[in-house]
Design an enzyme around this catalytic site. Structure first.
Site, PDB file in Angstrom:
ATOM      1  N   LYS A  65       0.810  -1.230   0.000  1.00 39.01           N
ATOM      2  CA  LYS A  65       0.000   0.000   0.000  1.00 39.01           C
ATOM      3  C   LYS A  65       0.842   1.278   0.000  1.00 39.01           C
ATOM      4  O   LYS A  65       0.459   2.276  -0.613  1.00 39.01           O
ATOM      5  CB  LYS A  65      -0.964   0.005   1.190  1.00 39.01           C
ATOM      6  CG  LYS A  65      -2.081  -1.026   1.069  1.00 39.01           C
ATOM      7  CD  LYS A  65      -3.048  -0.912   2.230  1.00 39.01           C
ATOM      8  CE  LYS A  65      -4.192  -1.901   2.104  1.00 39.01           C
ATOM      9  NZ  LYS A  65      -5.179  -1.746   3.197  1.00 39.01           N
ATOM     10  N   ASP A  77      -7.688  13.028  -0.814  1.00 34.44           N
ATOM     11  CA  ASP A  77      -7.376  13.445   0.558  1.00 34.44           C
ATOM     12  C   ASP A  77      -7.327  12.246   1.498  1.00 34.44           C
ATOM     13  O   ASP A  77      -6.460  12.171   2.371  1.00 34.44           O
ATOM     14  CB  ASP A  77      -8.432  14.437   1.063  1.00 34.44           C
ATOM     15  CG  ASP A  77      -8.307  15.804   0.400  1.00 34.44           C
ATOM     16  OD1 ASP A  77      -7.249  16.079  -0.210  1.00 34.44           O
ATOM     17  OD2 ASP A  77      -9.260  16.590   0.492  1.00 34.44           O
ATOM     18  N   TYR A 214     -12.180 -10.820  10.371  1.00 34.60           N
ATOM     19  CA  TYR A 214     -13.411 -11.595  10.240  1.00 34.60           C
ATOM     20  C   TYR A 214     -13.067 -13.062  10.083  1.00 34.60           C
ATOM     21  O   TYR A 214     -11.926 -13.430   9.754  1.00 34.60           O
ATOM     22  CB  TYR A 214     -14.232 -11.112   9.031  1.00 34.60           C
ATOM     23  CG  TYR A 214     -13.506 -11.264   7.710  1.00 34.60           C
ATOM     24  CD1 TYR A 214     -13.570 -12.451   6.978  1.00 34.60           C
ATOM     25  CD2 TYR A 214     -12.712 -10.230   7.207  1.00 34.60           C
ATOM     26  CE1 TYR A 214     -12.892 -12.599   5.784  1.00 34.60           C
ATOM     27  CE2 TYR A 214     -12.028 -10.366   6.015  1.00 34.60           C
ATOM     28  CZ  TYR A 214     -12.113 -11.553   5.319  1.00 34.60           C
ATOM     29  OH  TYR A 214     -11.421 -11.702   4.140  1.00 34.60           O
TER      30      TYR A 214
END
Length: 273
Positions: A65, A77, A214
């Site tokens: 990332k 933003d 999860y």
């Protein structure tokens, strides 16, 4: 047919191809979506090769990332504030970066009728997962976002990064001093079946507890919250679907319906076809 994919390492477990395939069928979009697992040193070259091959966009997961953000010509933003990009779009010779994680979280909370406006939120963790959701949470006008982390200094640094009077940092020992409307676990503790040092005194029957992790069963953290009064505990599967839906909208300008996709994924997790 427009081509998309998700980059990650590891990536075999990724549900993104299935999710986007279901979104495409539902909205009659003619796309293909695959997955790729480059080595860290090869990530940028693989993205460039995908663009040359006609790729229109890509999702990015760990550990790429930050590298993805460095490649972008333009950032939203929310991507800039997150310091990480999970959605790339390729157009006109440019790379556009966004981060849809926070929107996925906020929309999932709203789908459970959780109010965030004027509420006190405890955000556990000070890494990329926490950083990526702060701006979208702020956009809901909470009363306060309090960051807690195993290393308090990191929580303080994250709070200072946003320079907003609504954000502050505390230590885990200080969680005994107040109660919270919403508690969000953005740590990796549940992945190792461990529990953070949260004081149970901070939970009431009205406290909503959320874990970004999860699985087929509730995470150890959510089980612990249930045992300590919380009557609404939510795992991160809806956040996964929500962030994917936002990526899909960015690329295709169509908002997919999420509930059927979420239900199908939930059944798959529990071994029901």
């Amino acid at each position: 047919m427009d081509k998309y994919l998700v980059f990650g390492n590891p990536i075999a477990q990724s549900k993104s191809p299935l999710i986007h395939q279901m979104f495409a069928e539902q909205t009659q979009q003619d796309i293909s979506y695959s997955k790729k697992q480059p080595e860290e040193v090869d990530f940028k070259a693989e993205v460039s090769a995908f663009i040359i091959a006609g790729g229109k966009g890509a999702n990015v997961t760990a550990p790429f990332k930050e590298q993805a953000m460095q490649m972008c010509d333009q950032l939203t933003d929310r991507a800039a504030s997150a310091g990480a990009v999970n959605t790339l779009s390729f157009a006109d010779g440019n790379i556009y970066g966004d981060n849809t994680d926070g929107v996925g979280l906020v929309n999932d909370l709203k789908s459970h009728n959780v109010q965030l406006t004027n509420k006190t939120i405890l955000l556990m963790g000070a890494g990329g997962a926490a950083r990526g959701v702060i701006l979208p949470l702020l956009a809901e006008y909470p009363k306060q976002i309090i960051i807690v982390n195993r290393t308090t200094e990191k929580a303080e640094q994250l709070a200072a990064r946003f320079n907003d009077e609504k954000i502050c940092a505390i230590s885990y020992s200080e969680t005994a001093k107040t109660t919270f409307d919403v508690i969000i676990n953005a740590t990796s503790a549940s992945l190792s079946a461990s529990l953070p040092d949260l004081n149970p005194a901070c939970i009431t029957t009205n406290t909503v507890c959320y874990d970004m992790v999860y699985g087929a069963e509730l995470s150890p953290f959510l089980k612990w919250c249930s045992q300590h009064k919380s009557q609404l505990v939510i795992d991160g599967l809806g956040m996964l679907v929500g962030q994917a839906a936002e990526s899909f909208f960015i690329w295709r300008k169509v908002k997919p319906q999420q509930s059927q996709v979420l239900a199908k994924l939930r059944n798959k997790l529990q071994g029901i076809d």
